[in-house]
Design a protein around this motif. Structure first.
Motif, PDB file in Angstrom:
ATOM      1  N   LYS A 313      27.774 -16.602 -40.881  1.00 57.76           N
ATOM      2  CA  LYS A 313      27.551 -15.901 -39.614  1.00 57.76           C
ATOM      3  C   LYS A 313      28.478 -14.692 -39.490  1.00 57.76           C
ATOM      4  CE  LYS A 313      25.838 -19.872 -36.999  1.00 57.76           C
ATOM      5  NZ  LYS A 313      26.046 -20.754 -35.806  1.00 57.76           N
ATOM      6  N   LEU A 314      29.753 -14.887 -39.864  1.00 60.57           N
ATOM      7  CA  LEU A 314      30.667 -13.754 -39.819  1.00 60.57           C
ATOM      8  C   LEU A 314      30.293 -12.719 -40.864  1.00 60.57           C
ATOM      9  CD1 LEU A 314      34.153 -15.480 -39.284  1.00 60.57           C
ATOM     10  CD2 LEU A 314      32.909 -14.036 -37.675  1.00 60.57           C
ATOM     11  N   GLY A 315      29.767 -13.194 -42.014  1.00 59.39           N
ATOM     12  CA  GLY A 315      29.337 -12.266 -43.054  1.00 59.39           C
ATOM     13  C   GLY A 315      28.205 -11.370 -42.580  1.00 59.39           C
ATOM     14  N   GLU A 316      27.285 -11.929 -41.765  1.00 60.00           N
ATOM     15  CA  GLU A 316      26.194 -11.126 -41.224  1.00 60.00           C
ATOM     16  C   GLU A 316      26.704 -10.070 -40.256  1.00 60.00           C
ATOM     17  OE1 GLU A 316      23.522 -13.900 -39.510  1.00 60.00           O
ATOM     18  OE2 GLU A 316      22.883 -14.773 -41.435  1.00 60.00           O
ATOM     19  N   LEU A 317      27.775 -10.402 -39.534  1.00 58.60           N
ATOM     20  CA  LEU A 317      28.366  -9.409 -38.640  1.00 58.60           C
ATOM     21  C   LEU A 317      29.096  -8.320 -39.413  1.00 58.60           C
ATOM     22  CD1 LEU A 317      29.871 -11.742 -35.857  1.00 58.60           C
ATOM     23  CD2 LEU A 317      27.800 -10.341 -35.709  1.00 58.60           C
ATOM     24  N   ILE A 318      29.652  -8.688 -40.565  1.00 54.81           N
ATOM     25  CA  ILE A 318      30.436  -7.740 -41.359  1.00 54.81           C
ATOM     26  C   ILE A 318      29.541  -6.793 -42.153  1.00 54.81           C
ATOM     27  CG2 ILE A 318      32.040  -7.586 -43.320  1.00 54.81           C
ATOM     28  CD1 ILE A 318      33.267 -10.228 -42.343  1.00 54.81           C
ATOM     29  N   VAL A 333      37.719  -9.566 -38.525  1.00 53.24           N
ATOM     30  CA  VAL A 333      38.599  -9.868 -39.662  1.00 53.24           C
ATOM     31  C   VAL A 333      39.548 -11.010 -39.305  1.00 53.24           C
ATOM     32  CG1 VAL A 333      40.373  -8.961 -41.196  1.00 53.24           C
ATOM     33  CG2 VAL A 333      38.453  -7.509 -40.541  1.00 53.24           C
ATOM     34  N   LEU A 334      40.106 -10.958 -38.116  1.00 56.16           N
ATOM     35  CA  LEU A 334      41.064 -11.988 -37.706  1.00 56.16           C
ATOM     36  C   LEU A 334      40.402 -13.350 -37.584  1.00 56.16           C
ATOM     37  CD1 LEU A 334      43.213  -9.985 -35.158  1.00 56.16           C
ATOM     38  CD2 LEU A 334      44.088 -11.246 -37.118  1.00 56.16           C
ATOM     39  N   LYS A 335      39.165 -13.387 -37.088  1.00 52.23           N
ATOM     40  CA  LYS A 335      38.466 -14.669 -36.983  1.00 52.23           C
ATOM     41  C   LYS A 335      38.221 -15.246 -38.376  1.00 52.23           C
ATOM     42  CE  LYS A 335      35.714 -15.133 -33.597  1.00 52.23           C
ATOM     43  NZ  LYS A 335      34.587 -15.073 -32.636  1.00 52.23           N
ATOM     44  N   LEU A 336      37.815 -14.370 -39.297  1.00 48.30           N
ATOM     45  CA  LEU A 336      37.600 -14.809 -40.677  1.00 48.30           C
ATOM     46  C   LEU A 336      38.911 -15.266 -41.311  1.00 48.30           C
ATOM     47  CD1 LEU A 336      35.441 -14.945 -42.949  1.00 48.30           C
ATOM     48  CD2 LEU A 336      36.154 -12.638 -43.600  1.00 48.30           C
TER      49      LEU A 336
END
Length: 482
Positions: A313-318, A333-336
């Motif tokens: 999910k974070l990858g899709e945002l990135i 970045v911080l969440k990841l």
């Protein structure tokens, strides 16, 4: 469902961080040591008082050395600096409230050696007093034999720091002949090296007993007979200091030594942050650290690419940021980063992070997310060296091998002819990256007050050895009163 009472028990990672942050392991060790030393009749009440005193960082120092090595002067100065009581043979025997002191003095009066068990009882009794319980202690001149050292350790009297002075016998004999003592204050002076300017003090000076050349030589022989046994009794907590120098210089070395915390058996998870300009070798040093100590290597750039490749999910945002060449938003970045560093393997084995933060604002956000490094390194090197390192590196598109014009040229002409330089390694692009780093690094360096700066303009193995020395040894305690 699994039975949570069966081993292995799962301990939340945050518990270890909380214990380390508040020094709970040291508190538990100090409480156990207190019980062994004082053997209270009411252990629970004693432990409550111990917690109230909060004296786990109180000094416990031994000052040892041959006659006339200056150990009394240094011990008295330390006592004033640290507000800790000084314990010596003379101060213990002068205790008019102790019946044990009177018994020990009788041995002295008969010119007999005071038994070791009597010294141990005297020291134990003295340490029951409030000033020792609260402020710690500085023991001067004891133990003087290996047997006494072992006896003290057997009852739990174990120093955190041991200072042993040394000097040539000829220097010590000369020093002792000029020794004078203020009969009022007990301060030690010397006719040549430390004569008081105050005439009132000069009137109080007396020649102490046992400073003749023959008596000093006899005491030195006795000291040398016991010297190696004493050294064997204390391990890495011991520091040898040359006494043949000004007392102020010797004191400075002692203060430096006692500011270094002793090694502890408490669990410790390294949380290492490597900062520095492009080309400073952060990736290489992180790989060396991870390889040798089994620490998790966390590269922020690689972590972002992996998140995109895995389709999280974070990858899709990135992904839109990478596709458009934009810097990824700090909060993403911080969440990841928080997800990765809070996994169990990072808490157990520790981590080494590089590639983030790049400025002070990112560092503040990182700490707000409870990402707290306990070792911060800045790898420094000149701009000219950075440009030389980056703008002259190339890659062989056929083999994938990396080369450098100066440090690792291609072995054959054919390989050299097909080498390509990445657009980001063009000198103009490198200069922009370096300028950007130095524009924001000042605030970052100020933010991490305890950061360690290492010159990266040298052999990578040398840089690694410098970093390693700070990883395996405790960091000094900053004493602002000194």
């Amino acid at each position: 469902m699994t039975d949570a009472t069966k081993r292995p028990l799962w301990v939340p990672p945050a518990m270890g961080l909380y214990a380390e942050k508040h020094g709970l392991y040291q508190v538990m060790q100090g409480m156990l040591e207190g019980l062994l030393i004082h053997k209270p009749e009411e252990p629970i009440e004693f432990l409550i008082n111990q917690l109230t005193l909060n004296n786990y960082n109180a000094p416990r120092i031994l000052i040892l050395g041959p006659p006339a090595s200056g150990k009394t002067t240094i011990a008295m100065w330390l006592s004033k600096q640290l507000a800790a009581p000084r314990l010596s043979q003379d101060t213990l025997l002068a205790s008019d409230w102790s019946s044990l002191a009177a018994s020990a003095q009788e041995y002295r009066d008969r010119k007999e050696k005071v038994p070791d068990d009597l010294w141990v009882q005297l020291i134990e009794e003295r340490m029951q007093l409030q000033d020792c319980l609260q402020n710690g202690w500085i023991i001067e001149g004891l133990p003087d034999t290996r047997e006494l050292a072992r006896s003290l350790q057997a009852v739990g009297i174990i120093p955190r720091h041991v200072v042993v002075f040394y000097a040539p016998d000829s220097v010590l004999i000369e020093r002792n002949l000029g020794k004078r003592v203020d009969c009022v204050t007990g301060e030690v002076y010397h006719t040549t090296f430390d004569w008081p300017m105050d005439e009132t003090v000069q009137m109080h000076l007396v020649v102490p007993e046992g400073i003749s050349e023959e008596e000093t030589a006899r005491r030195l022989v006795e000291y040398h007979q016991n010297y190696y046994g004493i050294l064997q009794s204390f391990g890495k907590s011991m520091k040898l200091i040359n006494a043949d120098q000004p007392c102020t210089d010797a004191l400075a070395q002692v203060l430096t030594h006692i500011q270094i915390p002793p090694r502890t058996h408490a669990p410790f998870s390294p949380r290492i942050l490597l900062c520095g300009p492009p080309g400073s070798g952060k990736s290489l040093q992180a790989a060396l650290i991870a390889q040798k100590y089994g620490i998790i290597n966390v590269c922020c750039r690689d972590m972002i690419k992996e998140a995109v490749a895995d389709g999280t999910k974070l990858g899709e945002l990135i992904k839109p940021y990478l596709d458009n060449g934009w810097p990824v938003a700090d909060n993403i970045v911080l969440k990841l980063l928080s997800q990765r560093l809070n996994q169990l393997d990072c808490h157990i084995r520790g981590w080494v992070l590089h590639g983030f933060p790049r400025d002070e604002d990112q560092a503040k956000l990182m700490l707000h997310m409870d990402i707290n490094p306990n070792r911060v390194f800045f790898l420094t090197l000149p701009t000219d060296t950075i440009i030389q390192r980056l703008s002259y590196r190339m890659v062989d598109p056929v083999t994938g091998e990396r080369y450098h014009t100066f440090y690792k040229p291609a072995a054959t002409k054919d390989a050299n002819d097909r080498l390509l330089r990445h657009p980001r390694d063009v000198e103009e692009a490198v200069s922009l990256k370096v300028d950007s780093y130095f524009r924001f690094s000042g605030g970052l360096e100020t933010f991490f007050e305890d950061a360690i700066f290492i010159n990266a303009d040298q052999d990578p193995q040398t840089v690694f050895e410098y970093i390693e020395s700070y990883l395996v040894n405790p960091l000094p305690i900053v004493q602002k009163d000194f």
